[in-house]
Scaffold this motif. Structure first.
Motif, mmCIF file in Angstrom:
data_model
loop_
_atom_site.group_PDB
_atom_site.id
_atom_site.type_symbol
_atom_site.label_atom_id
_atom_site.label_comp_id
_atom_site.label_asym_id
_atom_site.label_seq_id
_atom_site.Cartn_x
_atom_site.Cartn_y
_atom_site.Cartn_z
ATOM 1 N N GLY A 122 18.576 -30.564 -2.467
ATOM 2 C CA GLY A 122 19.606 -31.357 -3.113
ATOM 3 C C GLY A 122 20.186 -32.438 -2.218
ATOM 4 N N CYS A 123 20.061 -32.266 -0.920
ATOM 5 C CA CYS A 123 20.523 -33.299 0.019
ATOM 6 C C CYS A 123 19.569 -34.491 0.062
ATOM 7 N N PHE A 124 18.327 -34.299 -0.328
ATOM 8 C CA PHE A 124 17.319 -35.350 -0.183
ATOM 9 C C PHE A 124 16.901 -36.005 -1.500
ATOM 10 N N VAL A 176 22.602 -31.223 8.185
ATOM 11 C CA VAL A 176 21.389 -31.058 7.375
ATOM 12 C C VAL A 176 20.185 -30.827 8.285
ATOM 13 N N LEU A 177 20.152 -31.534 9.402
ATOM 14 C CA LEU A 177 19.078 -31.342 10.374
ATOM 15 C C LEU A 177 19.065 -29.908 10.895
ATOM 16 N N SER A 178 20.241 -29.336 11.145
ATOM 17 C CA SER A 178 20.290 -27.946 11.614
ATOM 18 C C SER A 178 19.802 -26.988 10.525
ATOM 19 N N LEU A 212 17.974 -17.266 1.257
ATOM 20 C CA LEU A 212 16.950 -18.220 1.701
ATOM 21 C C LEU A 212 16.566 -19.181 0.578
ATOM 22 N N PHE A 213 16.483 -18.676 -0.639
ATOM 23 C CA PHE A 213 16.174 -19.534 -1.786
ATOM 24 C C PHE A 213 17.303 -20.534 -2.035
ATOM 25 N N LEU A 214 18.551 -20.067 -1.962
ATOM 26 C CA LEU A 214 19.699 -20.962 -2.124
ATOM 27 C C LEU A 214 19.718 -22.024 -1.031
ATOM 28 N N ASN A 215 19.370 -21.644 0.184
ATOM 29 C CA ASN A 215 19.277 -22.601 1.294
ATOM 30 C C ASN A 215 18.248 -23.687 0.974
ATOM 31 N N ARG A 216 17.102 -23.285 0.435
ATOM 32 C CA ARG A 216 16.066 -24.266 0.086
ATOM 33 C C ARG A 216 16.538 -25.202 -1.015
ATOM 34 N N LEU A 262 9.843 -27.853 -0.523
ATOM 35 C CA LEU A 262 10.906 -27.000 0.009
ATOM 36 C C LEU A 262 11.384 -26.023 -1.059
ATOM 37 N N VAL A 263 11.621 -26.514 -2.260
ATOM 38 C CA VAL A 263 12.099 -25.657 -3.353
ATOM 39 C C VAL A 263 11.071 -24.585 -3.679
#
Length: 176
Positions: free
Chosen positions: A19-21, A113-115, A10-14, A65-66
């Protein structure tokens, strides 16, 4: 899977979502007037205001988010910014040839990214977040034991009452 692995994922997902934004947002911040002009040329009303709101959302929300602060609010802000920028700037159906393929690839990547943001909104930040730390220093909440229900036993039905026959009245009177 154990809790440490789940929270690590979950942390890696955040981190990956942030990083995408952040890089595009910082680039837009350095040329916000160009971003506003691009939005206005694509038909977005009040391009200057929308560009400012999007840049602020794309810088503040990934930081939230992070850290795992306000997951639903930060995910919602990023989803709104993503839908506006993707819908306005990556309309692949307006193009042809290689430009169409490039814009379509960006459009589909933004849907991915939206998903990820929807997933984050649904699951939450996990235990390795400011929200969990602030709510109890990472301590697990006490789990209420579920009451065990007893099996239902049907109650016996009372015996039916028999009416006293009227013609045998004398017989009962003599017995008394």
């Amino acid at each position: 899977m154990n809790a440490g692995t789940t929270n690590g994922i979950l942390f890696l997902n955040r981190l990956l979502l942030a990083g995408c934004f952040l890089p595009p947002a910082l680039a837009r911040l350095t040329n916000i007037s160009g971003f506003a002009a691009a939005l206005t040329m694509k038909g977005i009303p009040y391009g200057d205001l929308v560009a400012t709101i999007i840049v602020v959302a794309e810088i503040v929300a990934p930081l939230a988010l992070v850290l795992g602060i306000a997951p639903r609010v930060s995910a919602s802000a990023l989803m709104a910014a993503l839908v506006i920028t993707t819908g306005a700037l990556h309309r692949f159906w307006d193009y042809g040839g290689l430009t169409r393929q490039g814009e379509q690839a960006i459009f589909l990547a933004n849907l991915g990214v939206l998903s990820g943001l929807l997933f984050y909104m649904l699951v939450g930040p996990g235990a390795w977040s400011w929200q969990r730390w602030w709510g109890g220093l990472g301590a697990k909440k006490a789990v209420k034991k579920k009451r065990q229900s007893r099996p239902r036993v049907s109650k016996p039905k009372p015996a039916p009452v028999r009416p006293i026959p009227m013609d045998d009245e004398d017989e009962y009177a003599d017995a008394a």
